[in-house]
Design a protein around this motif. Sequence first.
Motif, mmCIF file in Angstrom:
data_model
loop_
_atom_site.group_PDB
_atom_site.id
_atom_site.type_symbol
_atom_site.label_atom_id
_atom_site.label_comp_id
_atom_site.label_asym_id
_atom_site.label_seq_id
_atom_site.Cartn_x
_atom_site.Cartn_y
_atom_site.Cartn_z
ATOM 1 N N LEU A 83 44.438 34.729 32.248
ATOM 2 C CA LEU A 83 43.859 35.675 33.188
ATOM 3 C C LEU A 83 42.437 35.265 33.523
ATOM 4 N N PRO A 84 41.951 35.604 34.722
ATOM 5 C CA PRO A 84 40.547 35.320 35.032
ATOM 6 C C PRO A 84 39.626 35.906 33.970
ATOM 7 N N THR A 85 38.568 35.196 33.644
ATOM 8 C CA THR A 85 37.659 35.633 32.587
ATOM 9 C C THR A 85 37.135 37.038 32.835
ATOM 10 N N TRP A 86 36.813 37.342 34.088
ATOM 11 C CA TRP A 86 36.263 38.667 34.401
ATOM 12 C C TRP A 86 37.300 39.777 34.255
ATOM 13 N N PHE A 87 38.608 39.413 34.289
ATOM 14 C CA PHE A 87 39.663 40.415 34.213
ATOM 15 C C PHE A 87 40.127 40.669 32.776
ATOM 16 N N GLN A 88 39.876 39.728 31.875
ATOM 17 C CA GLN A 88 40.406 39.843 30.517
ATOM 18 C C GLN A 88 39.956 41.101 29.781
#
Length: 279
Positions: A83-88
């Motif tokens: 997952l995108p880092t900002w979404f994790q």
Amino acid sequence: MPPACSVLITLGYDLKRTPPGVEARGLRQAQLGEIIFCTGSLIGQIETTRKVPTRDFSERLDAALGTDGVFSRLIGLVLRSQLPTWFQPYAEMEARATYISTYQAQLVYGLLQTEEYARAVLATGMPDDLDGLVAARMERQRILEREQPPLAWAILDEAVLHRPIGGVEVMRNQLARLLDFASHRWMRIQVLPFVAGEHSSLAGSFNLLRFDDDPDLIYTEDLISGHMTANPETIREAMRRYAHVQAAALSVEASAALIARVMEERYGNRPNLEERAVA
């Protein structure tokens, strides 16, 4: 080293060397591929972290190597790392939530998307590893398969039903999936119809998460990232807006009927709603 790389390296190392892994069993990649119904090339790509494995691959691997669920447990970490880092951080909180309520103005909520619909949505960002992102989104949906999943309530703008993401067949299958949830014990879906006109969430989509022992959270996204907050005033405002949107939405039963009608008129199939009656 990024966390995503380190987790993949761990899985690849375990696949190749950890007893009873491929080398310990004296198996060549092609031989293992025959056992678990894939190519030896794919196994090599996973060993060297060039390819992200699926959950199905990991479960078949455990069965073939007798690893007592090692790879099935590790795959959850691997897929979350895609997952995108900002979404994790949001995904972690979503997995812990006991109640999820969401209003979606543009797209089907991620937990309700079919694989084909998710692929079409995620492809618009032109990612380097589309397969990994799709697998990660499907992994998120496993929270709905728990023995006691979170209570969830999704309100979809009617525009979501009409926007032909992925084409006719993809949308037909996606709307059929939404109708499957009409008899789901833990999930309810409402549609905010066009006739509602202006409403309290014209600013866009948002998710509200509730927990047994933690403060409520609200999550929103902008063009390139997501934002979570537990600010009490923001939460109260979000709850007020959600209540207004919910009041303007069709009932669960009428929403299912609208989904079925759009499915027939726009995508060429009329489902049987008699087996999907809402208790």
